[in-house]
Design a protein around this motif. Structure first.
Motif, PDB file in Angstrom:
ATOM      1  N   TRP A 113       0.843  -1.201   0.000  1.00 60.36           N
ATOM      2  CA  TRP A 113       0.000   0.000   0.000  1.00 60.36           C
ATOM      3  C   TRP A 113       0.876   1.248   0.000  1.00 60.36           C
ATOM      4  O   TRP A 113       1.728   1.414   0.860  1.00 60.36           O
ATOM      5  CB  TRP A 113      -0.941  -0.001   1.200  1.00 60.36           C
ATOM      6  N   ASP A 115      -0.563   4.391  -0.233  1.00 56.32           N
ATOM      7  CA  ASP A 115      -1.463   5.526  -0.024  1.00 56.32           C
ATOM      8  C   ASP A 115      -1.347   6.132   1.369  1.00 56.32           C
ATOM      9  O   ASP A 115      -2.207   6.906   1.790  1.00 56.32           O
ATOM     10  CB  ASP A 115      -2.912   5.119  -0.309  1.00 56.32           C
ATOM     11  N   ARG A 117      -1.578   4.794   4.306  1.00 57.11           N
ATOM     12  CA  ARG A 117      -2.454   4.294   5.382  1.00 57.11           C
ATOM     13  C   ARG A 117      -1.613   3.893   6.599  1.00 57.11           C
ATOM     14  O   ARG A 117      -0.451   3.470   6.441  1.00 57.11           O
ATOM     15  CB  ARG A 117      -3.309   3.134   4.893  1.00 57.11           C
ATOM     16  N   THR A 133       3.084  -1.821   3.814  1.00 51.98           N
ATOM     17  CA  THR A 133       3.036  -0.436   3.347  1.00 51.98           C
ATOM     18  C   THR A 133       4.390  -0.103   2.715  1.00 51.98           C
ATOM     19  O   THR A 133       5.395  -0.749   3.014  1.00 51.98           O
ATOM     20  CB  THR A 133       2.770   0.535   4.513  1.00 51.98           C
TER      21      THR A 133
ATOM     22  N   ALA B   7      -9.465  -1.439   8.125  1.00 50.93           N
ATOM     23  CA  ALA B   7     -10.102  -0.180   7.773  1.00 50.93           C
ATOM     24  C   ALA B   7     -11.295   0.095   8.676  1.00 50.93           C
ATOM     25  O   ALA B   7     -11.661   1.238   8.902  1.00 50.93           O
ATOM     26  CB  ALA B   7     -10.539  -0.220   6.318  1.00 50.93           C
TER      27      ALA B   7
END
Lengths: 295, 315
Positions: A113, A115, A117, A133, B7
């Protein structure tokens, strides 16, 4: 809009500073698969890691509960397969939000990831893929993987725990991709374990090997856990028998990672007359069985 | 799957964390034992209520998820970190049963804690929490199960899914149950699975090493891994009594650990070693950095002693 469109096209055609497109097929140029049991050479194990490894029986692979379990992302460094890397982009901006490394038949795919996060909760599930990440450090992609399952550093049962984390550096030089990685495991390792593996960009697509798995009866009944009791592993001295490698080297420990360790054991090592197993290549100097042993 | 779970997780100001596992299923951590929360048009079903001192935060966390009333609390065992919140959390809910007025209503009030959410648990949980008339009970009466069952398997059908409560005799204690939400595909495992330590085998409360292994094997049978499409990372969620969310593979790792340590201790007993000698030989060495402890209520030595004594108990 008439004014903006050429500007957008112009901006989109400029490579993002420092970033490299990793997409494509990358064929493996080397691998460090180790199948000789109780070969923990160069693994900085603590007592628990060594004891756990020595309790491992390969019959565990035939446990119905484990037949389809396969390996964690450490298999990127142990397995022989190549990589298929793709990217996921944000439709509106075209920005890369994730890199994806396709899976193998024995390793789950990995999503990196990009982005921003935050890290996953410590109570979140752990997966074969782990939770990864990444960020660019100049031209180097740096990734950090947590939330892996408990698994193996080598396919001979050398364990890592589900607390292990993997930091990887993706370095591209022309058509070569080098993965330099560091595995940290507060449960079993006293120091980080380092790996590198190199891949060559391939014009031919690397085979995608994410096949299904069906468990079959491999002879171990459900609920039975094959293992060796302490001091009873018949393969504990296999490295000594096959290569004359002293136990203090083959059973690992941080010291065994460093070049100076060779000096320490040089008087205990007597080179075998011929290599009998896993000699590398297929004959010739340093080659297959019967050839001279590796230097 | 991880992305989804992550999330949807939220750290509450109270220190609790709420993790969304499925569209209508959540786990609350940090309130004692892990708490399962199933939500739907029938109301809220909780698995365990956490510790007494976290009750207000648990109720607040549920309220932030839904306005539906809490209908049931199902206890997985009788330990204080699972049942301590029973009374307060139940009173924040509402029983399905109409308490009415008059003599019949009085009986109903008594059976439902005055109209509070029902508390469902095995009879052994009720026996551990209560006491004969005239004697002090371990917990106040309004925390006791209002519906105790004797069967090995008790079922409910709420919020459009079957719920199985599966008694696990003599495992962590004599009072353990799994709660399996068949539609959500989530099993609340209670303290049979505790990823923070070696399993607490409470011999004084009826626990045993063989019962613990049997229960873990049962858990492995209930949970289904993602196969044949192994790279999809799906499968049944297994929620431990304490620690992280698991799946079948994690339970297999934990079960294997329990079996291997049991086998090592059994072998040492066969060799005639004393408990002291066995402790000194570190039979749980491969797992001590992860599950062991030298201090606190459940040390590695306490675990070895429990396994040793359990193995020597007459079958």
């Amino acid at each position: 809009m008439r004014i903006q469109l050429p500007l957008i096209i112009f901006v989109a055609s400029i490579p993002i500073l420092g970033q490299i497109d990793l997409s494509g097929s990358w064929a493996g140029t080397n691998a460090e698969d180790t199948l000789l049991l109780a070969d923990y050479t160069g693994i900085p194990y603590n007592e628990a890691g060594r004891a756990r490894g020595l309790s491992y029986s390969q019959s565990q692979l035939s446990m119905p509960e484990r037949v389809c379990m396969f390996y964690t992302q450490t298999q990127l460094f142990g397995g022989p397969f190549g990589l298929i890397i793709s990217k996921e982009t944000e439709p509106a901006s075209g920005k890369t939000i994730a890199w994806k490394i396709g899976g193998w038949e024995d390793r789950a795919p990995m999503t990196i990831w990009m982005d921003g996060r935050p890290q996953a909760s410590q109570n979140a599930p752990h997966e074969r893929s782990g939770f990864t990440t990444g960020h660019w450090d100049g031209k180097k992609l740096v990734t950090y993987t947590t939330h892996m399952k408990a698994g193996y550093i080598r396919r001979n049962g050398a364990p890592h725990s589900d607390q292990a984390t993997l930091t990887m550096h993706f370095l591209v030089h022309d058509n070569l991709l080098t993965l330099a990685a560091s595995l940290e495991d507060p449960v079993y390792l006293t120091e980080p374990l380092s790996w590198t593996r190199t891949f060559r960009r391939s014009r031919n697509p690397v085979a995608q090997l994410e096949g299904p798995c069906l468990e079959g009866d491999e002879g171990v009944p459900e609920g039975v856990v094959p293992h060796y009791l302490p001091g009873k592993n018949p393969f504990a001295d296999e490295m000594n028998k096959v290569y004359h490698i002293p136990l203090e080297a083959s059973l690992g420990g941080a010291e065994t990672m460093y070049p100076d360790f060779r000096k320490k054991i040089k008087d205990k090592y007597v080179r075998p007359e011929k290599c009998s197993r896993n000699c590398g290549g297929s004959g010739g100097p340093g080659g297959g069985p019967g050839g001279p042993p590796p230097q | 799957m991880l992305l989804f779970a992550f999330a949807a997780s939220a750290q509450e100001n109270s220190g609790l964390e709420v993790i969304k596992l499925r569209p209508s299923f959540y786990v609350i951590t940090g309130a004692g034992a892990n708490i399962g929360v199933q939500i739907g048009s029938d109301g809220v079903v909780l698995v365990d209520a956490g510790a007494a001192d976290a009750s207000d935060q648990v109720v607040a966390a549920v309220r932030r998820l839904t306005n539906q009333p809490i209908r049931y609390i199902i206890n997985t065992n009788a330990d204080a970190d699972h049942v301590g919140g029973n009374a307060k959390v139940a009173k924040a809910g509402k029983s399905f049963f109409d308490i009415g007025n008059g003599p019949r209503g009085d009986l109903a009030k008594a059976m439902t804690n005055g109209g509070a959410a029902s508390i469902l648990a095995s009879d052994s949980v009720l026996r551990r929490m209560s006491a004969p008339v005239g004697k002090d009970s371990a917990f106040p009466a309004d925390a006791w199960p209002t519906e105790a069952f004797y069967q090995a398997r008790k079922t409910l059908y709420l919020n459009h899914e079957g719920i199985e409560i599966l008694n696990q005799p003599a495992a962590h204690s004599a009072s353990d149950s799994f709660v399996y939400f068949r539609g959500s595909d989530v099993v609340m495992a209670g303290d049979v699975l505790d990823t923070t330590r070696f399993p607490l085998i409470d011999l004084a409360k009826g626990g045993s090493i063989q019962g613990e292994i049997d229960a873990l094997n049962h858990l492995i049978q209930i949970a289904i891994p993602s196969a044949p499409l192994v790279n999809q990372e799906g499968g049944t969620y297994v929620v431990s009594g304490h620690g992280r969310i698991c799946d079948q593979a994690d339970v297999v790792e934990y079960r294997d650990m329990v079996v291997i340590v049991r086998d090592v201790i059994q072998d040492m007993i066969k060799k005639g070693m004393s408990l002291q000698q066995i402790k000194a030989a570190s039979p749980a060495r491969p797992y001590e950095p992860q599950y062991g402890s030298t201090s606190g209520a459940w040390t590695t030595d306490a675990y070895i002693e429990a396994v040793y004594k359990s193995l020597l108990q007459p079958k």
